[in-house]
Design a protein around this motif. Structure first.
Motif, short mmCIF file in Angstrom:
data_model
loop_
_atom_site.label_atom_id
_atom_site.label_comp_id
_atom_site.label_asym_id
_atom_site.label_seq_id
_atom_site.Cartn_x
_atom_site.Cartn_y
_atom_site.Cartn_z
N VAL A 1 57.82 -54.12 3.75
CA VAL A 1 57.39 -55.48 4.06
C VAL A 1 56.63 -55.33 5.22
CG1 VAL A 1 58.42 -57.59 5.40
CG2 VAL A 1 59.29 -56.68 3.15
N LYS B 1 66.77 -57.61 -4.43
CA LYS B 1 67.17 -58.47 -3.39
C LYS B 1 65.85 -59.22 -3.03
CE LYS B 1 70.89 -55.84 -1.14
NZ LYS B 1 71.94 -56.61 -1.67
N ASN B 2 65.93 -60.28 -1.99
CA ASN B 2 64.69 -60.96 -1.73
C ASN B 2 64.14 -60.52 -0.44
OD1 ASN B 2 65.08 -62.89 -3.93
ND2 ASN B 2 66.39 -64.09 -2.73
N THR B 3 63.99 -59.19 -0.26
CA THR B 3 63.52 -58.52 0.92
C THR B 3 62.11 -58.86 1.03
OG1 THR B 3 65.35 -57.05 1.01
CG2 THR B 3 63.42 -56.57 2.42
N ILE C 1 70.07 -47.92 1.69
CA ILE C 1 70.86 -49.13 1.06
C ILE C 1 72.12 -48.50 0.16
CG2 ILE C 1 71.03 -50.94 -0.39
CD1 ILE C 1 68.31 -51.43 0.32
N SER D 1 61.21 -47.65 1.09
CA SER D 1 62.19 -48.72 1.02
C SER D 1 61.64 -50.20 1.29
CB SER D 1 63.26 -48.57 2.43
OG SER D 1 62.51 -48.91 3.58
N ALA D 2 62.50 -51.15 0.85
CA ALA D 2 61.83 -52.60 0.79
C ALA D 2 61.53 -52.83 2.38
CB ALA D 2 62.75 -53.58 0.01
N ASP D 3 62.35 -52.59 3.02
CA ASP D 3 62.23 -53.13 4.54
C ASP D 3 60.87 -52.49 5.02
OD1 ASP D 3 64.44 -54.44 4.48
OD2 ASP D 3 65.77 -52.60 5.42
N ASP E 1 61.08 -62.94 1.10
CA ASP E 1 61.47 -63.69 2.41
C ASP E 1 60.62 -62.52 3.50
OD1 ASP E 1 63.40 -64.92 1.16
OD2 ASP E 1 64.90 -63.78 1.60
N GLY E 2 60.22 -61.72 3.44
CA GLY E 2 59.59 -60.91 4.36
C GLY E 2 57.98 -60.93 4.52
#
Length: 252
Positions: A123, A145-147, A218, A118-120, A150-151
């Motif tokens: 990051v 998304k910009n995850t 998601i 996952s992107a989370d 931004d992260g």
């Protein structure tokens, strides 16, 4: 239940852009039937600056891919402009196994992959291996998304390389298949597919009548928001893992 063929008389309805021979064979080995009703399509975005952007990507410290579609579009540009993976000395980050496999097929080695696809998580874990002065290029799709942007605590630029398009071409056939037969589980791999289903098919059928599976939290969240219940979601975000979870749920 036949322990050797736990999916006997079960139909697995897949809604993604493509179905691999590997996953088709796996479902069939378990006794199941595969039906494919793609609710989204992906298309490589081409622009006159592509060759220049391809060359520029060689100057980054990291290339980040969160989708095999991004890899496929990137590889298509490599072929178009006669570039080999050996021309890149950058490090490569891939979100999961399928993305990694696509990168390896294109000739690249993967230097980072998160423990959870996952992107989370990407990051959180990638921030432990990159430095703030490194330059990263996130090669993404139109709906990303910009995850990561931004992260991540490095400098991140983006290159939107493919477009995701919602498709209703197979919606009527999918509805007919759901209504005409029983024992089916619908597998969703993206929120985009959920949106098409919710708009075109769900008004004619209740969530309570369906068995639903999701790849990724998601997509699971999008289904829950739309009203789906008892969503089958594996902890590993792959198609094989979701099939294994469907088998486990049947055993309970």
């Amino acid at each position: 239940m036949n322990s050797e063929k736990p999916l006997t008389n079960e139909r697995i309805l897949l809604t993604g852009t493509a179905v691999t021979k590997k996953i088709t064979s796996y479902i069939q080995e378990l006794g199941g039937q595969v039906e494919h009703y793609p609710l989204i399509q992906t298309t490589e975005l081409q622009q006159k600056e592509d060759e220049q952007l391809l060359r520029r990507s060689m100057n980054f410290d990291w290339l980040i891919f969160t989708s095999q579609h991004a890899v496929e579009a990137f590889a298509a540009k490599m072929v178009r402009f006669d570039k080999q993976a050996t021309a890149w000395s950058v490090r490569i980050a891939a979100v999961g196994d399928q993305t990694e496999q696509a990168l390896v097929a294109a000739g690249f080695s993967v230097h980072f992959k998160p423990t959870r696809f996952s992107a989370d998580t990407m990051v959180e874990e990638m921030n432990t291996v990159i430095t703030t002065d490194e330059q990263c290029l996130f090669i993404r799709g139109s709906l990303a998304k910009n995850t990561l942007v931004d992260g991540l605590h490095c400098h991140v630029e983006t290159w939107t390389i493919y477009e995701t398009i919602e498709s209703i071409k197979y919606a009527a056939a999918m509805l007919e298949a759901i209504q005409a037969k029983s024992n089916c589980t619908i597998v969703f791999a993206s929120p985009s597919a959920v949106r098409v289903f919710e708009r075109t098919i769900r008004p004619k059928i209740k969530w309570s009548q369906l068995h639903i599976a999701a790849i990724g939290h998601i997509t699971e969240k999008a289904l829950a928001t739309a009203g789906a219940q008892q969503i089958i979601t594996p902890t590993v975000y792959t198609m094989q893992a979701v099939i294994d979870e469907i088998v486990l749920r049947k055993d309970r």
